[in-house]
Design an enzyme around this catalytic site. Structure first.
Site, PDB file in Angstrom:
ATOM      1  N   GLY A 176      17.051  -3.914 -15.180  1.00  0.00           N
ATOM      2  CA  GLY A 176      16.267  -3.592 -13.977  1.00  0.00           C
ATOM      3  C   GLY A 176      16.982  -3.975 -12.695  1.00  0.00           C
ATOM      4  O   GLY A 176      16.344  -4.284 -11.684  1.00  0.00           O
ATOM      5  N   SER A 205      18.452  -2.304 -10.459  1.00  0.00           N
ATOM      6  CA  SER A 205      18.369  -1.438  -9.274  1.00  0.00           C
ATOM      7  C   SER A 205      17.062  -1.619  -8.513  1.00  0.00           C
ATOM      8  O   SER A 205      16.839  -0.969  -7.501  1.00  0.00           O
ATOM      9  CB  SER A 205      18.496   0.033  -9.695  1.00  0.00           C
ATOM     10  OG  SER A 205      17.388   0.373 -10.525  1.00  0.00           O
ATOM     11  N   GLY A 206      16.187  -2.496  -8.983  1.00  0.00           N
ATOM     12  CA  GLY A 206      14.882  -2.656  -8.344  1.00  0.00           C
ATOM     13  C   GLY A 206      14.881  -3.721  -7.257  1.00  0.00           C
ATOM     14  O   GLY A 206      15.937  -4.233  -6.848  1.00  0.00           O
ATOM     15  N   GLY A 229      16.105  -7.011  -8.754  1.00  0.00           N
ATOM     16  CA  GLY A 229      17.491  -6.815  -9.191  1.00  0.00           C
ATOM     17  C   GLY A 229      18.472  -6.864  -8.022  1.00  0.00           C
ATOM     18  O   GLY A 229      19.503  -7.543  -8.086  1.00  0.00           O
ATOM     19  N   TYR A 287      -0.799  -2.818 -17.851  1.00  0.00           N
ATOM     20  CA  TYR A 287       0.340  -3.657 -17.441  1.00  0.00           C
ATOM     21  C   TYR A 287       0.118  -5.109 -17.890  1.00  0.00           C
ATOM     22  O   TYR A 287       1.017  -5.750 -18.440  1.00  0.00           O
ATOM     23  CB  TYR A 287       0.450  -3.567 -15.924  1.00  0.00           C
ATOM     24  CG  TYR A 287       1.511  -4.409 -15.250  1.00  0.00           C
ATOM     25  CD1 TYR A 287       2.834  -3.972 -15.188  1.00  0.00           C
ATOM     26  CD2 TYR A 287       1.188  -5.607 -14.626  1.00  0.00           C
ATOM     27  CE1 TYR A 287       3.807  -4.718 -14.532  1.00  0.00           C
ATOM     28  CE2 TYR A 287       2.144  -6.361 -13.965  1.00  0.00           C
ATOM     29  CZ  TYR A 287       3.457  -5.915 -13.913  1.00  0.00           C
ATOM     30  OH  TYR A 287       4.410  -6.665 -13.259  1.00  0.00           O
ATOM     31  N   LYS A 337       2.386  -7.371 -20.529  1.00  0.00           N
ATOM     32  CA  LYS A 337       3.086  -8.585 -20.070  1.00  0.00           C
ATOM     33  C   LYS A 337       2.611  -9.805 -20.866  1.00  0.00           C
ATOM     34  O   LYS A 337       3.389 -10.692 -21.181  1.00  0.00           O
ATOM     35  CB  LYS A 337       2.839  -8.808 -18.580  1.00  0.00           C
ATOM     36  CG  LYS A 337       3.554  -7.815 -17.667  1.00  0.00           C
ATOM     37  CD  LYS A 337       5.033  -8.136 -17.526  1.00  0.00           C
ATOM     38  CE  LYS A 337       5.701  -7.275 -16.466  1.00  0.00           C
ATOM     39  NZ  LYS A 337       7.153  -7.483 -16.390  1.00  0.00           N
ATOM     40  N   HIS A 360       3.573  -1.338  -3.967  1.00  0.00           N
ATOM     41  CA  HIS A 360       2.703  -2.506  -3.790  1.00  0.00           C
ATOM     42  C   HIS A 360       2.212  -2.536  -2.337  1.00  0.00           C
ATOM     43  O   HIS A 360       2.679  -1.780  -1.492  1.00  0.00           O
ATOM     44  CB  HIS A 360       3.470  -3.797  -4.109  1.00  0.00           C
ATOM     45  CG  HIS A 360       3.677  -4.014  -5.576  1.00  0.00           C
ATOM     46  ND1 HIS A 360       4.852  -3.712  -6.203  1.00  0.00           N
ATOM     47  CD2 HIS A 360       2.850  -4.507  -6.527  1.00  0.00           C
ATOM     48  CE1 HIS A 360       4.743  -4.004  -7.497  1.00  0.00           C
ATOM     49  NE2 HIS A 360       3.542  -4.488  -7.719  1.00  0.00           N
ATOM     50  N   LYS A 408       3.341   3.120   6.003  1.00  0.00           N
ATOM     51  CA  LYS A 408       2.300   3.789   6.807  1.00  0.00           C
ATOM     52  C   LYS A 408       2.450   3.453   8.289  1.00  0.00           C
ATOM     53  O   LYS A 408       2.332   4.317   9.153  1.00  0.00           O
ATOM     54  CB  LYS A 408       0.915   3.338   6.361  1.00  0.00           C
ATOM     55  CG  LYS A 408       0.448   4.002   5.112  1.00  0.00           C
ATOM     56  CD  LYS A 408      -1.008   3.647   4.889  1.00  0.00           C
ATOM     57  CE  LYS A 408      -1.513   4.235   3.606  1.00  0.00           C
ATOM     58  NZ  LYS A 408      -2.930   3.962   3.397  1.00  0.00           N
ATOM     59  N   ARG A 427      -3.971 -13.004  -1.057  1.00  0.00           N
ATOM     60  CA  ARG A 427      -2.757 -12.964  -1.877  1.00  0.00           C
ATOM     61  C   ARG A 427      -1.754 -14.027  -1.414  1.00  0.00           C
ATOM     62  O   ARG A 427      -1.671 -14.325  -0.226  1.00  0.00           O
ATOM     63  CB  ARG A 427      -2.071 -11.592  -1.771  1.00  0.00           C
ATOM     64  CG  ARG A 427      -2.864 -10.410  -2.348  1.00  0.00           C
ATOM     65  CD  ARG A 427      -2.955 -10.451  -3.864  1.00  0.00           C
ATOM     66  NE  ARG A 427      -3.697  -9.307  -4.397  1.00  0.00           N
ATOM     67  CZ  ARG A 427      -5.009  -9.306  -4.680  1.00  0.00           C
ATOM     68  NH1 ARG A 427      -5.724 -10.393  -4.489  1.00  0.00           N
ATOM     69  NH2 ARG A 427      -5.591  -8.238  -5.163  1.00  0.00           N
TER      70      ARG A 427
HETATM   71  P1  NAP Z   1      11.159  -2.292  -9.499  1.00  0.00           P
HETATM   72  O1  NAP Z   1      11.687  -2.445  -8.126  1.00  0.00           O
HETATM   73  O2  NAP Z   1      10.079  -1.283  -9.751  1.00  0.00           O
HETATM   74  O3  NAP Z   1      12.362  -1.968 -10.484  1.00  0.00           O
HETATM   75  C1  NAP Z   1      12.124  -1.676 -11.826  1.00  0.00           C
HETATM   76  C2  NAP Z   1      13.449  -1.665 -12.536  1.00  0.00           C
HETATM   77  O4  NAP Z   1      13.208  -1.368 -13.921  1.00  0.00           O
HETATM   78  C3  NAP Z   1      14.415  -0.603 -11.984  1.00  0.00           C
HETATM   79  O5  NAP Z   1      15.706  -1.144 -11.897  1.00  0.00           O
HETATM   80  C4  NAP Z   1      14.371   0.478 -13.069  1.00  0.00           C
HETATM   81  O6  NAP Z   1      15.562   1.198 -13.189  1.00  0.00           O
HETATM   82  C5  NAP Z   1      14.172  -0.387 -14.314  1.00  0.00           C
HETATM   83  N1  NAP Z   1      13.697   0.413 -15.426  1.00  0.00           N
HETATM   84  C6  NAP Z   1      12.575   1.179 -15.474  1.00  0.00           C
HETATM   85  N2  NAP Z   1      12.536   1.835 -16.654  1.00  0.00           N
HETATM   86  C7  NAP Z   1      13.638   1.456 -17.350  1.00  0.00           C
HETATM   87  C8  NAP Z   1      14.171   1.795 -18.622  1.00  0.00           C
HETATM   88  N3  NAP Z   1      13.535   2.673 -19.435  1.00  0.00           N
HETATM   89  N4  NAP Z   1      15.327   1.221 -19.032  1.00  0.00           N
HETATM   90  C9  NAP Z   1      15.970   0.355 -18.227  1.00  0.00           C
HETATM   91  N5  NAP Z   1      15.541  -0.001 -16.996  1.00  0.00           N
HETATM   92  C10 NAP Z   1      14.383   0.565 -16.572  1.00  0.00           C
HETATM   93  O7  NAP Z   1      10.628  -3.680 -10.079  1.00  0.00           O
HETATM   94  P2  NAP Z   1      10.645  -5.114  -9.374  1.00  0.00           P
HETATM   95  O8  NAP Z   1       9.586  -5.092  -8.331  1.00  0.00           O
HETATM   96  O9  NAP Z   1      12.052  -5.488  -9.028  1.00  0.00           O
HETATM   97  O10 NAP Z   1      10.100  -6.029 -10.551  1.00  0.00           O
HETATM   98  C11 NAP Z   1      10.992  -6.767 -11.388  1.00  0.00           C
HETATM   99  C12 NAP Z   1      10.159  -7.520 -12.415  1.00  0.00           C
HETATM  100  O11 NAP Z   1       9.249  -8.401 -11.738  1.00  0.00           O
HETATM  101  C13 NAP Z   1       9.282  -6.605 -13.277  1.00  0.00           C
HETATM  102  O12 NAP Z   1       9.295  -7.076 -14.603  1.00  0.00           O
HETATM  103  C14 NAP Z   1       7.892  -6.732 -12.672  1.00  0.00           C
HETATM  104  O13 NAP Z   1       6.895  -6.494 -13.636  1.00  0.00           O
HETATM  105  C15 NAP Z   1       7.907  -8.164 -12.179  1.00  0.00           C
HETATM  106  N6  NAP Z   1       7.012  -8.445 -11.053  1.00  0.00           N
HETATM  107  C16 NAP Z   1       7.132  -7.746  -9.873  1.00  0.00           C
HETATM  108  C17 NAP Z   1       6.280  -8.042  -8.803  1.00  0.00           C
HETATM  109  C18 NAP Z   1       6.361  -7.312  -7.492  1.00  0.00           C
HETATM  110  O14 NAP Z   1       5.548  -7.619  -6.596  1.00  0.00           O
HETATM  111  N7  NAP Z   1       7.281  -6.384  -7.295  1.00  0.00           N
HETATM  112  C19 NAP Z   1       5.325  -9.085  -8.938  1.00  0.00           C
HETATM  113  C20 NAP Z   1       5.238  -9.761 -10.141  1.00  0.00           C
HETATM  114  C21 NAP Z   1       6.102  -9.439 -11.191  1.00  0.00           C
HETATM  115  P3  NAP Z   1      15.647   2.718 -12.581  1.00  0.00           P
HETATM  116  O15 NAP Z   1      15.523   2.549 -11.101  1.00  0.00           O
HETATM  117  O16 NAP Z   1      16.968   3.197 -12.997  1.00  0.00           O
HETATM  118  O17 NAP Z   1      14.482   3.444 -13.182  1.00  0.00           O
END
Ligand code: NAP
Length: 293
Positions: A8, A10-11, A14, A128, A132, A168, A176, A193
């Site tokens: 992950g 690229s997110g 990440g 979700y 988890k 989110h 917006k 929050r």
């Molecule tokens: P994000 O920005 O949505 O990024 C999701 C990542 O998962 C992307 O790099 C995506 O790659 C990858 N991914 C999706 N499907 C995949 C697959 N089939 N195989 C391999 N990679 C895949 O997520 P984030 O916000 O950074 O969240 C990171 C972690 O923190 C997650 O586990 C999330 O549940 C947790 N989390 C996030 C928040 C929040 O507020 N954002 C809060 C609590 C927990 P592609 O771009 O290539 O699809």
């Protein structure tokens, strides 16, 4: 010498880890976690010793409401594949990311690490949340890999997902405010929050990667202090003033999601006393500036 693999990459989270330039960040094309065979093949080739598993199907309240089943299905599948690969290829440490939104809807506050399975989650994100929760169970059952479950509150920062249909709350509000002249907020603004800046979370992940005294299975809530919990309308006000919008409307017909999820960082700070949290308002403004650029 350890070889650190991040899924992950690229997110939002990440990107905040890219500064650790010797870690590996395969794209979802190189490592598609929905594909069992290619996941095993990737691990066979790379042989990581430490895995930071971020990849997930993620979204805000309205994406969860619309895609509850897909959230369950994809996250279960990715997590099963990664845990099985870690077991088979003898990964020494696996760090996974849960979320405070997986806690029971009705429970005592503040939330602590012992309460994850104590009742049903809020209906808005049960797909979700249950996936988890199962990741916590899966990691506990791993025999030869030490596991750390990090449980962050809402994250925000540069490289977030700003798409209005899946974002989110903070990136949706920024999008917006910057792109529309009117600022229509979904919900009452009265939900509470705790927001964690993504670089602060990156620091926690880095600390856990290097942590040598880790037990077999650890859980840490990653949250700013309880007194730093804010109303959504406070966030709206900062964005409104920073972007320069005159008028706000609240659409009371839309869901607020869970009213609050106040979480305790006591265990985290007792274990890692050097962890620090950034000023929320300052980092929110930095994130708006990053988006505008
Ligand atoms: P994000 O920005 O949505 O990024 C999701 C990542 O998962 C992307 O790099 C995506 O790659 C990858 N991914 C999706 N499907 C995949 C697959 N089939 N195989 C391999 N990679 C895949 O997520 P984030 O916000 O950074 O969240 C990171 C972690 O923190 C997650 O586990 C999330 O549940 C947790 N989390 C996030 C928040 C929040 O507020 N954002 C809060 C609590 C927990 P592609 O771009 O290539 O699809």
């Amino acid at each position: 010498m350890s070889r650190v693999l991040v899924t992950g990459g690229s997110g939002l989270v990440g990107h905040s880890l890219h500064k650790y330039s010797d870690w590996l960040f395969p794209s979802s094309k190189e490592l598609d976690l929905l594909d069992h065979v290619s996941t095993m093949r990737y691990f066979d080739n790379i042989r990581p010793t430490i895995v930071v598993h971020l990849a997930a199907r993620v979204g805000g309240l309205y994406r969860n409401l619309n895609e509850n089943m897909e959230m369950f299905h994809d996250n279960m599948k990715m997590n099963l594949n990664i845990v099985q690969a870690c077991e088979q290829y003898k990964v020494t440490k696996l760090i996974v990311v849960l979320s405070t939104c997986i806690f029971p809807d009705k429970c005592e506050y503040p939330l602590d690490e012992s309460m994850i399975h104590m009742g049903p989650p809020h209906h808005s994100n049960e797909g979700y949340a249950y996936a988890k929760r199962m990741l916590e169970v899966q990691t506990k059952l791993l025999k030869n890999t030490k596991t750390i479950c990090l449980i962050p509150t809402n994250l925000f920062g540069p490289h977030d997902n700003f798409d209005l249909t899946t974002a989110h709350v903070i990136p949706a509000l920024i999008n917006k405010a910057v792109n529309n002249k009117t600022f229509n907020v979904l919900g009452s603004g009265r939900a509470l929050r705790q927001f964690l800046y993504v670089e602060d979370f990156a620091n926690i992940i880095h600390t856990c990667v290097n942590w040598e005294q880790v037990n077999e299975h650890e859980l840490f809530i990653c949250a700013p202090n309880e007194e730093d919990e804010v109303y959504i309308e406070y966030v709206v006000d900062i964005i409104k003033n920073h972007v320069g919008i005159d008028e706000i409307t609240y659409d009371m017909t839309c869901s607020d999601g869970q009213y609050k999820k106040t979480a305790s960082n006591k265990k985290l700070l007792e274990t890692f006393p050097n962890i620090k949290f950034s000023n929320f308002e300052e980092k929110l403004k930095d994130t708006i500036n990053w988006y505008i650029k």
